[in-house]
Write a protein that holds these residues in place. Structure first.
Motif, PDB file in Angstrom:
ATOM      1  N   ALA A  86      -2.733   7.348  -0.087  1.00  0.00           N
ATOM      2  CA  ALA A  86      -2.164   6.014  -0.302  1.00  0.00           C
ATOM      3  C   ALA A  86      -1.147   5.660   0.767  1.00  0.00           C
ATOM      4  O   ALA A  86      -0.233   6.435   1.055  1.00  0.00           O
ATOM      5  CB  ALA A  86      -1.516   5.934  -1.680  1.00  0.00           C
ATOM      6  N   GLY A  87      -1.325   4.485   1.383  1.00  0.00           N
ATOM      7  CA  GLY A  87      -0.369   3.980   2.361  1.00  0.00           C
ATOM      8  C   GLY A  87      -0.468   4.599   3.736  1.00  0.00           C
ATOM      9  O   GLY A  87       0.274   4.215   4.637  1.00  0.00           O
ATOM     10  N   HIS A  89      -0.726  -0.633  -4.476  1.00  0.00           N
ATOM     11  CA  HIS A  89      -2.086  -0.139  -4.305  1.00  0.00           C
ATOM     12  C   HIS A  89      -2.084   1.310  -3.832  1.00  0.00           C
ATOM     13  O   HIS A  89      -1.324   1.682  -2.933  1.00  0.00           O
ATOM     14  CB  HIS A  89      -2.838  -0.984  -3.273  1.00  0.00           C
ATOM     15  N   TYR A 131      -7.493  -5.384  -2.754  1.00  0.00           N
ATOM     16  CA  TYR A 131      -7.044  -5.090  -1.391  1.00  0.00           C
ATOM     17  C   TYR A 131      -8.283  -4.783  -0.569  1.00  0.00           C
ATOM     18  O   TYR A 131      -8.963  -3.791  -0.810  1.00  0.00           O
ATOM     19  CB  TYR A 131      -6.076  -3.907  -1.430  1.00  0.00           C
ATOM     20  N   ILE A 175       0.954  -5.133   3.302  1.00  0.00           N
ATOM     21  CA  ILE A 175      -0.462  -5.491   3.414  1.00  0.00           C
ATOM     22  C   ILE A 175      -0.563  -6.908   3.961  1.00  0.00           C
ATOM     23  O   ILE A 175       0.144  -7.808   3.510  1.00  0.00           O
ATOM     24  CB  ILE A 175      -1.157  -5.400   2.047  1.00  0.00           C
ATOM     25  N   SER A 177       0.851  -1.183   0.000  1.00  0.00           N
ATOM     26  CA  SER A 177       0.000   0.000   0.000  1.00  0.00           C
ATOM     27  C   SER A 177       0.884   1.230   0.000  1.00  0.00           C
ATOM     28  O   SER A 177       1.812   1.334   0.800  1.00  0.00           O
ATOM     29  CB  SER A 177      -0.905  -0.003   1.234  1.00  0.00           C
TER      30      SER A 177
END
Length: 363
Positions: free
Chosen positions: A302-303, A233, A208, A162, A156
């Motif tokens: 993101a992340g 992702h 995800y 993940i 991620s």
């Protein structure tokens, strides 16, 4: 293409691919990882004839079979499935299975005649016609699979790991059919698992969580090599809390709805601490508790896994049921002749009528 990391190809953006060649050490790279040993569906068993169980007087010939990932590679020692079929279809239209074997190289005793031999290595496979002569020795048959392996993982953001139970992959053929769909090769592939495939390009869909975080990528599988791909992702894991004060305890029995910036619902839950994986973007969290609705706009990066707190607003008091009665109760009793100022009582109708008459007399 989104979802490919830069070390794979200069033109792609989110997938890291490492190729482990198969040389003298053969399938060492395959043995280091868990493998999906499923094979493509074979014709249904119709008439199984065990080796040696042939018509009287028939001479059997030894047939040795081996398979390689590439023409110049070493024979595969394990993970092969062999099937020998009669070329003449049975009454049900299917080819009768004559013999089968699993493992590495195979040895069969076959009567003179024609056969179809299929060898599978996971989802990779090849079929060849075999002719067994009436006389003479049958040469060792070498079948080239032109196959490799694919190992999938995902992160991620740039490098946030993940959990494996939050990831799944589906593998499709690269070609789009006439109906606009792609052929499904394998669904629900766990991460860090080798899938054996024929060489070629495959369309990968990485999921995800189970909300809206999905990435697609095309990946090339090369014969004789293990391709490791890491999907990137653009999503994060978000936990929601309805609280009376910032940093307070989450309030139970809360129903949640998560909406996109366009107002589309992407997730619902009834929990004090619901957790959803959401794609990067802007959202609105709507919380309902005891017939009251609260909401908050938030942004997913993101992340960046984070908590989103929705604060309860002050509840407005209800309006009085009888305002006139309330005013009369609160007004202190006063003498009409001495009252003055803003709290003086209004004159009666008789007083108004008397004033009018006095005015007329004055004229």
């Amino acid at each position: 293409m989104p979802g490919i990391m830069p070390t794979a190809r200069l033109s792609l953006a989110a997938l890291m691919v490492a190729l482990a060649p198969f040389g003298a050490r053969g399938q060492d790279a395959f043995q280091e990882f868990k493998q999906l040993d499923t094979t493509a569906k074979m014709p249904k068993l119709n008439a199984f004839i065990a080796p040696g169980n042939v018509p009287a007087g028939s001479k059997l010939h030894a047939v040795a079979l081996e398979a390689k990932l590439t023409a110049s590679g070493e024979p595969v020692q394990d993970g092969l499935s062999w099937y020998v079929f009669s070329p003449i279809a049975g009454t049900d239209g299917k080819l009768p299975l004559i013999a089968s074997s699993k493992g590495g190289s195979a040895d069969f005793q076959l009567a003179a005649g024609e056969y179809f031999v299929n060898v599978s290595f996971g989802r990779a496979g090849v079929t060849r016609k075999l002719v067994v002569p009436d006389e003479g020795v049958v040469d060792r048959q070498t079948m080239v699979l032109e196959a490799g392996g694919l190992l999938l993982n995902a992160v991620s953001g740039s490098d946030v790991r993940i959990r494996p139970d939050q990831l799944s992959f589906s593998i499709y053929s690269a070609e789009v059919r006439g109906d606009g769909e792609r052929g499904l090769v394998m669904a629900d592939v766990p991460p860090n698992t080798v899938v054996r495939l024929n060489a070629g390009t495959y369309h990968i869909v990485s999921e995800y969580g189970d909300t809206n975080a999905s990435i697609r990528a095309d990946i090339q599988v090369e014969a004789g090599k293990l391709t490791e791909a890491t999907i990137q992702h653009k999503a994060a894991q978000i936990t929601f809390k309805l609280v009376s004060d910032k940093g307070g305890e989450a309030i139970a029995d809360t129903a949640w709805s998560i909406l996109t910036a366009a107002g589309d619902s992407v997730g619902e839950s009834v929990s004090a601490f619901p957790t959803l994986v959401l794609a990067e973007g802007e959202y609105t969290a709507v919380a309902r508790n005891k017939d009251k609705i609260y909401q908050r706009d938030f942004k997913v990066e993101a992340g960046r896994n984070t908590d989103v707190e929705v604060l309860m607003q002050d509840v407005q008091p209800d309006e009085p049921g009888n305002a006139a009665t309330t005013l009369e109760t609160q007004a202190p009793p006063q003498d009409a002749t001495t009252a003055s100022g803003p709290h003086a009582p209004l004159p009666t109708f008789d007083q108004l009528e008397g004033s009018a008459n006095s005015g007329q007399d004055a004229d």
